[in-house]
Write a protein that holds these residues in place. Structure first.
Motif, mmCIF file in Angstrom:
data_model
loop_
_atom_site.group_PDB
_atom_site.id
_atom_site.type_symbol
_atom_site.label_atom_id
_atom_site.label_comp_id
_atom_site.label_asym_id
_atom_site.label_seq_id
_atom_site.Cartn_x
_atom_site.Cartn_y
_atom_site.Cartn_z
ATOM 1 N N ALA A 113 88.498 -55.973 -73.144
ATOM 2 C CA ALA A 113 87.172 -55.439 -73.477
ATOM 3 C C ALA A 113 86.390 -55.019 -72.241
ATOM 4 N N SER A 114 86.669 -55.636 -71.081
ATOM 5 C CA SER A 114 85.915 -55.315 -69.867
ATOM 6 C C SER A 114 86.415 -54.037 -69.176
ATOM 7 N N PHE A 115 87.548 -53.511 -69.629
ATOM 8 C CA PHE A 115 88.108 -52.316 -68.986
ATOM 9 C C PHE A 115 87.441 -51.072 -69.548
ATOM 10 N N SER A 116 86.980 -50.204 -68.651
ATOM 11 C CA SER A 116 86.340 -48.953 -69.052
ATOM 12 C C SER A 116 87.298 -47.800 -68.769
ATOM 13 N N ALA A 117 87.483 -46.956 -69.737
ATOM 14 C CA ALA A 117 88.382 -45.812 -69.556
ATOM 15 C C ALA A 117 87.777 -44.837 -68.552
ATOM 16 N N PRO A 118 88.529 -44.409 -67.549
ATOM 17 C CA PRO A 118 88.004 -43.468 -66.555
ATOM 18 C C PRO A 118 87.945 -42.027 -67.046
ATOM 19 N N GLY A 119 88.472 -41.768 -68.223
ATOM 20 C CA GLY A 119 88.486 -40.419 -68.776
ATOM 21 C C GLY A 119 89.123 -40.448 -70.153
ATOM 22 N N PRO A 120 89.287 -39.304 -70.791
ATOM 23 C CA PRO A 120 89.914 -39.255 -72.115
ATOM 24 C C PRO A 120 91.331 -39.833 -72.088
ATOM 25 N N PHE A 121 91.629 -40.662 -73.067
ATOM 26 C CA PHE A 121 92.944 -41.294 -73.187
ATOM 27 C C PHE A 121 93.948 -40.248 -73.690
ATOM 28 N N ILE A 122 95.062 -40.083 -72.964
ATOM 29 C CA ILE A 122 96.028 -39.050 -73.327
ATOM 30 C C ILE A 122 97.380 -39.631 -73.687
ATOM 31 N N SER A 123 97.759 -40.772 -73.093
ATOM 32 C CA SER A 123 99.091 -41.315 -73.372
ATOM 33 C C SER A 123 99.093 -42.818 -73.143
ATOM 34 N N GLY A 124 99.825 -43.513 -74.001
ATOM 35 C CA GLY A 124 99.974 -44.960 -73.850
ATOM 36 C C GLY A 124 101.386 -45.378 -74.232
ATOM 37 N N VAL A 125 101.975 -46.273 -73.443
ATOM 38 C CA VAL A 125 103.367 -46.689 -73.652
ATOM 39 C C VAL A 125 103.449 -48.209 -73.587
ATOM 40 N N ARG A 126 104.270 -48.758 -74.466
ATOM 41 C CA ARG A 126 104.618 -50.182 -74.407
ATOM 42 C C ARG A 126 106.137 -50.284 -74.451
ATOM 43 N N ILE A 127 106.710 -50.878 -73.402
ATOM 44 C CA ILE A 127 108.156 -51.054 -73.315
ATOM 45 C C ILE A 127 108.453 -52.549 -73.272
ATOM 46 N N GLU A 128 109.305 -52.984 -74.153
ATOM 47 C CA GLU A 128 109.765 -54.376 -74.101
ATOM 48 C C GLU A 128 111.232 -54.388 -73.702
ATOM 49 N N MET A 129 111.525 -55.197 -72.696
ATOM 50 C CA MET A 129 112.900 -55.344 -72.222
ATOM 51 C C MET A 129 113.361 -56.761 -72.538
ATOM 52 N N ARG A 130 114.390 -56.827 -73.360
ATOM 53 C CA ARG A 130 114.877 -58.123 -73.813
ATOM 54 C C ARG A 130 116.401 -58.186 -73.665
ATOM 55 N N SER A 131 116.885 -59.376 -73.539
ATOM 56 C CA SER A 131 118.316 -59.590 -73.348
ATOM 57 C C SER A 131 119.071 -59.385 -74.658
ATOM 58 N N ALA A 132 120.284 -58.915 -74.543
ATOM 59 C CA ALA A 132 121.132 -58.741 -75.729
ATOM 60 C C ALA A 132 121.496 -60.069 -76.350
ATOM 61 N N ASP A 167 101.386 -47.389 -82.222
ATOM 62 C CA ASP A 167 100.939 -48.574 -82.954
ATOM 63 C C ASP A 167 99.422 -48.535 -83.103
ATOM 64 N N GLY A 168 98.838 -49.640 -83.543
ATOM 65 C CA GLY A 168 97.397 -49.692 -83.768
ATOM 66 C C GLY A 168 96.573 -49.482 -82.517
ATOM 67 N N ASP A 169 97.150 -49.722 -81.347
ATOM 68 C CA ASP A 169 96.442 -49.517 -80.083
ATOM 69 C C ASP A 169 96.691 -48.133 -79.495
ATOM 70 N N GLY A 170 97.422 -47.291 -80.211
ATOM 71 C CA GLY A 170 97.720 -45.958 -79.705
ATOM 72 C C GLY A 170 98.849 -45.920 -78.702
ATOM 73 N N LEU A 171 99.707 -46.947 -78.697
ATOM 74 C CA LEU A 171 100.807 -47.032 -77.743
ATOM 75 C C LEU A 171 102.125 -46.657 -78.415
#
Length: 421
Positions: A113-132, A167-171
């Motif tokens: 909540a304390s983070f302020s966007a420095p400009g218009p949001f254009i892209s968001g990525v979430r990568i999870e790396m997990r073991s086989a 997802d719901g966060d735009g990622l």
């Protein structure tokens, strides 16, 4: 070579040129790991972007970077927060240990909540790396089957899964199942995935502009066609009016071209980066599944062709307008030359009339001056008669007539030649 310290003059750009190759190192990623990256358009508000970065740095006890800095790293929790400034956007990258289950929320992160966007949001990525070795049998059910992409990457050492949905966060979610990569290999793979998602979004920014410009180009093309049809029928009569209309069309077209020049060029560059990163993945298709490269080529390529088509139409129409303008100017120039020729002919005729009038006036002037001079000669002849000279005044006056007339004619001619010089 002997050991000694060099003291050569150093080029101003040497440090920057050498440092650039090490400016964006891959983050070493152990397992399991979750990576977030947010991209914001900041080309119009660089100061706000730097202010937010300075606030994050000071909050972690790290000195704020200088305004000229284009990349900055700091420790954040159990991971690394990395910021990079690009031509028209900035990215905020953060990695942290993955939650116990796939897709679970991370309660504490830099983008709260304390983070302020420095400009218009254009892209968001979430990568999870997990073991086989983890039980991920039901994970694919969380992805949209209509756009599911699944392939082997990194020479078969990892499985990459995504549906390019947000997802719901735009990622956009990616899952990497590790089959035996080291920390550096995971970092390289994560960076390529981040580049693919970020740059494919940026590349698509040219499509809405192309779609908005296409009707305007069609309108200019239709109006230009109407003008060229008129040129066939009324070229000489309406050349000035048609030139004005074509100039207006050219101004509209150039305004649109100037507006789209950077955007279409940037889209091409971003698309090339996406294609390069996809090639680096060296994907191997899994039976019954589509690869990322095939999916992106099917969706991204038509958009890029649309941008290219609009850009080519602008260029072709601009050349046609230029040729039509040159043709109309040629007709106008021919008309002006004809008009100027008529004016010159009229002026020449007027000059001849003036010359004849001048010659007439000169003749009359010679006669008039001679008349007065001969009158003076007559008075002188009468004076000599009274002094005893036996010459009749009429004889002297008559003899003086040809001499006076000739003298006056020579005098007038001399004066005229002198003024002509």
């Amino acid at each position: 070579m002997s050991k000694r310290s060099f003291s050569f003059p150093v080029a101003d750009v040497r440090a920057r040129a050498l440092g650039e190759i090490h400016a964006r190192p891959y983050t070493l990623l152990p397992l399991p790991r979750v990576i977030f990256q947010l991209a914001f358009l900041t080309d119009e508000n660089i100061a706000a972007d730097h202010a937010i970065l300075a606030q994050l740095s000071l909050g972690q006890g790290v000195p704020a970077p200088s305004p000229e800095t284009s990349h900055h790293m700091m420790a954040w929790g159990n991971g690394t927060l990395r910021w990079e400034r690009h031509t028209e956007f900035s990215t905020y990258f953060w990695d942290t240990p993955a939650p116990a289950t796939y897709g679970a929320e991370i309660p504490v992160n830099p983008f709260g909540a304390s983070f302020s966007a420095p400009g218009p949001f254009i892209s968001g990525v979430r990568i999870e790396m997990r073991s086989a070795n983890e039980d991920l049998s039901d994970v694919t059910a969380r992805f949209d089957p209509t756009s599911l992409c699944q392939s082997m990457v990194a020479d078969g050492h990892a499985t990459l899964i995504t549906d390019f949905r947000q997802d719901g966060d735009g990622l956009t979610k990616f899952l990497v199942i590790d089959h035996g990569m080291n920390d550096a290999a995971r970092g390289m793979l994560a960076q390529r995935i981040l580049d693919i998602e970020t740059y494919r979004t940026l590349a698509m920014m040219g499509l809405p502009l192309a779609q908005s410009l296409s009707p305007e180009i069609r309108d200019i093309e239709a109006r230009f066609t109407a003008i060229t049809q008129r040129m066939k029928l009324h070229a000489r009569d309406e050349a000035d009016q048609m030139l004005s209309e074509i100039t207006t069309l050219a101004a509209e077209l150039e305004a649109n071209a100037a507006l789209s020049l950077y955007r279409f060029g940037a889209s091409r560059a971003y698309n090339n980066i996406v294609l390069d990163r996809v090639a680096m993945l060296a994907e191997k298709a899994l039976p019954g599944n589509e690869t990322l490269g095939a999916f992106l080529n099917r969706r991204l390529a038509p958009a890029m062709r649309t941008c290219q088509s609009v850009e080519e139409r602008q260029g072709n129409l601009s050349r046609k307008l230029t040729r039509a303008t040159a043709l109309l100017r040629s007709w106008i120039d021919v008309h002006l030359q004809k008009f100027n020729t008529e004016i010159l002919a009229s002026m020449d005729k007027r000059a001849h009339l003036q010359l004849r009038l001048q010659q007439t006036v000169e003749g009359l002037s010679v006669a008039a001056i001679s008349y007065y001079v001969i009158g003076l000669v007559g008075y002188l002849a009468k004076l000599t008669h009274y002094t005893g000279i036996e010459l009749a005044p009429e004889t002297v006056t008559g003899a003086a007539v040809p001499v006076v007339v000739l003298a006056m004619w020579l005098l007038v001619r001399h004066i005229r030649n002198k003024h002509s010089d």
